[in-house]
Every structure is written in structure tokens, then in C-alpha cells.
Write a protein that holds these residues in place. Sequence first.
Motif, mmCIF file in Angstrom:
data_model
loop_
_atom_site.group_PDB
_atom_site.id
_atom_site.type_symbol
_atom_site.label_atom_id
_atom_site.label_comp_id
_atom_site.label_asym_id
_atom_site.label_seq_id
_atom_site.Cartn_x
_atom_site.Cartn_y
_atom_site.Cartn_z
ATOM 1 N N PRO A 112 0.803 -1.233 0.000
ATOM 2 C CA PRO A 112 0.000 0.000 0.000
ATOM 3 C C PRO A 112 0.831 1.277 0.000
ATOM 4 O O PRO A 112 0.367 2.319 0.425
ATOM 5 C CB PRO A 112 -0.766 -0.133 1.313
ATOM 6 C CG PRO A 112 0.221 -0.793 2.226
ATOM 7 C CD PRO A 112 0.999 -1.752 1.373
ATOM 8 N N ILE A 113 2.088 1.196 -0.460
ATOM 9 C CA ILE A 113 2.985 2.347 -0.450
ATOM 10 C C ILE A 113 3.150 2.877 -1.867
ATOM 11 O O ILE A 113 3.251 2.108 -2.824
ATOM 12 C CB ILE A 113 4.366 1.967 0.123
ATOM 13 C CG1 ILE A 113 4.223 1.225 1.455
ATOM 14 C CG2 ILE A 113 5.228 3.213 0.297
ATOM 15 C CD1 ILE A 113 3.537 1.997 2.542
ATOM 16 N N VAL A 114 3.192 4.199 -1.980
ATOM 17 C CA VAL A 114 3.453 4.850 -3.262
ATOM 18 C C VAL A 114 4.571 5.863 -3.063
ATOM 19 O O VAL A 114 4.546 6.644 -2.106
ATOM 20 C CB VAL A 114 2.197 5.562 -3.803
ATOM 21 C CG1 VAL A 114 2.530 6.333 -5.076
ATOM 22 C CG2 VAL A 114 1.087 4.559 -4.069
ATOM 23 N N PHE A 141 -1.297 4.225 2.155
ATOM 24 C CA PHE A 141 -2.755 4.310 2.097
ATOM 25 C C PHE A 141 -3.379 3.258 3.004
ATOM 26 O O PHE A 141 -2.826 2.169 3.195
ATOM 27 C CB PHE A 141 -3.246 4.094 0.665
ATOM 28 C CG PHE A 141 -2.923 5.225 -0.271
ATOM 29 C CD1 PHE A 141 -3.804 6.277 -0.439
ATOM 30 C CD2 PHE A 141 -1.730 5.240 -0.976
ATOM 31 C CE1 PHE A 141 -3.510 7.322 -1.299
ATOM 32 C CE2 PHE A 141 -1.422 6.275 -1.838
ATOM 33 C CZ PHE A 141 -2.314 7.326 -2.001
ATOM 34 N N ASP A 142 -4.555 3.582 3.541
ATOM 35 C CA ASP A 142 -5.292 2.594 4.320
ATOM 36 C C ASP A 142 -6.225 1.811 3.398
ATOM 37 O O ASP A 142 -6.204 1.981 2.172
ATOM 38 C CB ASP A 142 -6.052 3.258 5.474
ATOM 39 C CG ASP A 142 -7.123 4.241 4.991
ATOM 40 O OD1 ASP A 142 -7.445 4.243 3.780
ATOM 41 O OD2 ASP A 142 -7.646 5.001 5.826
ATOM 42 N N ARG A 146 -7.306 6.102 1.613
ATOM 43 C CA ARG A 146 -7.002 7.432 2.130
ATOM 44 C C ARG A 146 -5.589 7.422 2.700
ATOM 45 O O ARG A 146 -5.104 6.399 3.186
ATOM 46 C CB ARG A 146 -8.014 7.849 3.199
ATOM 47 C CG ARG A 146 -9.425 8.021 2.652
ATOM 48 C CD ARG A 146 -10.358 8.596 3.699
ATOM 49 N NE ARG A 146 -11.711 8.728 3.196
ATOM 50 C CZ ARG A 146 -12.162 9.780 2.508
ATOM 51 N NH1 ARG A 146 -11.352 10.796 2.262
ATOM 52 N NH2 ARG A 146 -13.405 9.827 2.075
ATOM 53 N N ILE A 147 -4.961 8.572 2.645
ATOM 54 C CA ILE A 147 -3.567 8.678 3.080
ATOM 55 C C ILE A 147 -3.503 8.579 4.597
ATOM 56 O O ILE A 147 -4.115 9.376 5.304
ATOM 57 C CB ILE A 147 -2.957 10.004 2.596
ATOM 58 C CG1 ILE A 147 -2.938 10.037 1.066
ATOM 59 C CG2 ILE A 147 -1.555 10.183 3.157
ATOM 60 C CD1 ILE A 147 -2.506 11.373 0.487
ATOM 61 N N ILE A 148 -2.751 7.598 5.076
ATOM 62 C CA ILE A 148 -2.621 7.408 6.523
ATOM 63 C C ILE A 148 -1.254 7.874 7.017
ATOM 64 O O ILE A 148 -1.096 8.228 8.187
ATOM 65 C CB ILE A 148 -2.862 5.929 6.895
ATOM 66 C CG1 ILE A 148 -3.007 5.777 8.411
ATOM 67 C CG2 ILE A 148 -1.760 5.035 6.358
ATOM 68 C CD1 ILE A 148 -3.463 4.404 8.835
ATOM 69 N N SER A 149 -0.269 7.894 6.127
ATOM 70 C CA SER A 149 1.063 8.417 6.460
ATOM 71 C C SER A 149 1.675 9.009 5.196
ATOM 72 O O SER A 149 1.463 8.485 4.099
ATOM 73 C CB SER A 149 1.984 7.312 6.993
ATOM 74 O OG SER A 149 1.504 6.769 8.198
#
Length: 583
Positions: A112-114, A141-142, A146-149
Motif C-alpha cells: 500500500p505504499i506509493v 494508504f489505508d 485514504r492517506i494514513i502516512s
Amino acid sequence: MVLGALALTAFIAVFQLLAPASAFRQPYEYLEAIQTFAVAFTNPSSVINGSISSPLAENVVGRIDVTTTFVGQELNTEYLFGLFVEGASENSTQLIGSPSSYTTQSLVVEPPIVAVSLVNNLIYPTINSSFPLQIDLFIAFDDDMRIISYDAILRRWSEFFTYVVPLLAPQIAKELNSTTTNTTELITMKTAIDVCGMSTEYCTGDNQVYDSNDACMEFMTQIAFGNPWEGGMDNGWCRYIHKNMVKYRPEVHCPHIGPTGGDMCIARDYVQLTEDMPFNSTLLSYNASYNALDLKNVPDRNQNELVAIETEIVYMTTVAFYSVSCVLYMLLLYVMAKVIEISFGRFSLSYRSMSITNQRNSVTYVMDILLTGGALIFQLISSPVLNNRYTFAASGMLKLAALIISGLYIFELTYRITMRWPLMSHHFCTIFAIVLLLSVLSYTRHPALMGVGEIWLFQATTEQSVFVGLLMYRLDCSPKMTRDILYFAAVQSFIFKLGFAAYLLGFWAQHLVQFHSSSDDVALSVLLVILTVLLMSTQVYGAKAVWGLAKKIDRDMNSCVPPSPVESSKSRSTLVLEELHKV
């Protein structure tokens, strides 16, 4: 009761087949999420006024290298979006430009990382100019996308600031009615006036941080402005950044522009800043799904093996990989066959009097009608690929059609008691062609191969009339109607197969010959031609056999001898029937 249970099982299987779990996201969904964030960043007012939902999670934690760490959706929204909205609404020159457009320079997706690098154009309306600023982001992203970090780096920010401020200085001097040409003096005075104006207007009552506007001006003109990269330190530049958020929540932001700097504009330790990991979600993509409890009592060596498992890339040819959809589909085929068997056994006398071989053949006719019809619908949905209109949905529909046909043929090979060589050859050629095209597509990434697969599958998904005629023959339906349908099926099948074979070769010549510089592509073309010839041979044989069966029924009608689908001994016509293309 049994039928109901079987039908329910079939429904669940189909639902699982067509509706993947929401927890699994495709890379393109992350691309869309990044685009949503980038568009919102260039139009921050849409987030602030609520016209679009925030791309940030409720518990988001973000860090910007030239400022500091922000915790929570509200605080991050104010700094990522509100900062620019308020700056753009000011009538005077601002030291921070407003994002107007962006270009994606680089992008890596490892769910889930970009990791993405965006070049944003910041506009400065008072000097009618815009300047590019590159922002590098690591984003987690969760499950709701949505962006979580996020960890943001403003690349070459010091150079950007040093380049832009001298260009702003003449306009700032004009607005301040100042004759000085000293850039540092100008931006210090500009910072003091803007910060103190906000403090006087919004920081009142319990939120007051300066005794008076004069006290504020005295403090702001004496404190060092700071370096461009010190936006989170105890200086004038940090307070200037925070002044745009004061109006949103004075009780939170007034201390940030006050003498103490609150918890934002303060002295910071370099080592602590560098070693601190403030995020509530890891930005290491390969172990993002493992938490401390998962790894408890797992040796380090085996943790490394888990990394290998987590980072495995699944290709069409990956060994030991079998998709859940395929498993459920094979189960669905079994359930369908049992439901049809039970239904025929209860309602059809002709079926009950058949041999077990012909009973199973009749069951497969029904399955062929239903499943090839469904595959045809999916193919029609995906047909724009023939005109280079590639979409993710079209590709998925085409692959689903291929799964339906290949799974059906494999099931037939195992379900039928006996199968003559023409039909067996047809099934093997079709299955091999599907496997070959899917494998080569994942290897070469030639999108034209989707068009080849689309055309090829039409040869397997346009035979419903043949199956209807054969089923009517087996169930001892009206001889005249059965004969007419078989005549039609023979002609229609022959024309369609010949037409699609010609279309396939023409499409191949137009779209794939250009890649013949590679030996792999040449080999694919050779196999494609060989398979087309083999498949056409079985198709012509099948059409001829269907025509022959129709003529037999015609002769029997003329001699007043009704055709019997359940002869105890096999006549020559029955042998012809069993050698049909789809018998």
C-alpha cells in the motif's frame, strides 16, 4: 431443499468470482488515489469548502522536511490545503505561492505504499509569474484508499526560495512603500506586518499572544527570519507559514505565531529529527501487512522468508499459484452440472432413458449454452480493445471470458465419459491458445494480444445454436424444428468460424508482424498460425457433422421413421453425432 442449497452455493461462488474482496487493491487504484490527491493539492479550496472529500485518513500523520510533523486529519488539512487557500486570497504579495498545476515526474507503486515525485507550478499573481517546485512523497494508504502516512521532501526548496524571493522583492517594496533594496530587510518587514495583522485580528481574548500590535511588530522585526529549510524552527519564517492557519482554529494556531512558538516554531535537535519515526503506519512496503504480533517468536531468518513471500510478483506462469476465482469457478461448474442432472432426471423422460454417456453429453450442452453465452456478453463488453480502446475493465472482462471458456473445456474433458478425437483436439487447441496468449501478454506486454484473444474467443462463444440443436435432438424434440436448427447451426457455425479465422490472421498481420524483430514474437506468430489451422480443421469437421445430422433427420422424416436419440445400438448416424464438433 437440495436444489436450493446447490443454487445458493452457485450464487455464492459466482459472487465471489465476480466481486473481489475490497481489502485487495490494484495498482491502478493507487494511481487514481495519487491523482486525486494531486488535483486536490492544486485546488485546495475544494477540500477546505467540502466540495470534495479529504484524501486524508482521520488518523493521518504527515511530515514535511522543511517544516515539521503534523498529526490528525484536521491539522494536516489546514497545512496542506488551508495554507494555500488563505495565501491565494490575500491581495498582497505572498512568500508562498499557490499551486496551479502539476506534472508527475516519477512514480513507483508497491501497495500500500506509493513513492511519487510531483513537479508543481506555484503562481505569484502580483508579479504574474509561476515557478516549478518538485515535491517527493512517500505515501501509505489505508484500506479505504485514504492517506494514513506521508513523508514529503521539497526538493531544492532552498534554491527555489533563494531564486524566487529576489524576484518578489521589488513588488514587496512597492506594497510597503519602502525604498530599501535589501531583500532580507524587506521580507523581515513583510513577515512582521502579515503575522501581526493576523494576530491582531484573530488572536484575541484567551487566544491573545501579544500585548499589542506594536509589541508584535517589535518581536517579529527582532527575531531572525531564518533559513528557507527552517520552517519548523524558532524564527520569523516559521511564524509566517503558520499565520495562514490562524483563522481556522485560533486556539490552536495563535501560539504558533506568538513569542513562544507553541509546539511548532521551536528549537529542534537534528539527531532527534533524523532518527524519529512519527508515522502510525510503516512506509516499508514489503512488510506493511505484518505487525509485531505476527512476527512474535518468528526467527529472523524466517522473517526474511516472509519478506520474500510478501514481495512475490505473481505472473500468469507463476508456479504454485492458483487463483481463488479459478477454484470457485470449478466448484460452480460442478454445482451447475449437478443441478442440471437433477432437473433433467425429474422432468425429462427422454433423459432418464438415455445411457449415462448421453446423459452427461446433454448436461454439457446446457452448460455450453449458458456459459458460452455469458462469455460472449463479457467479450462484447471488452470489444473496444479491437479498436485500441484499452481499459482496465475491458481487459478484466476479456480475461474473465477466457477463464469461463478454458474452465468449461477442462471440466468437459473430465466430466464426459467418452470424447472423440476431433472434440478433444478442439478443446486442447483452445485451452493451449488461451494459456499461450495470456502468458505471452504478461511477458511481452503487447496490448494488441488482447485483440487477438478477443477474436480467438469468438470462435468458442458463438456456437450456441449448435448446442441447442444437439440438445433438442437428444431430448427427442420436434424433428422438424430440430432439423431446421441444426441446418442453421451448421451454416452459421461454418461462416462464423471461417470469418473469425480470417479476421484473426488479418489482425495479426496488421498489429503483430511489426514485432518480428524478436525471436519470441516470431515463435508466437508461428504457433498462432498452426493453432488457427488446427482449430479450423476441427471447426469444419464439426460443421460438416452437424449438417450430416440434420440431413439424417430429414431422411427419417421423409421415410416416417422418427429419429431416436437413445438407440441401444449405435448406427452410423449416431457415430457421426458423437464425432460432432461439440458432442
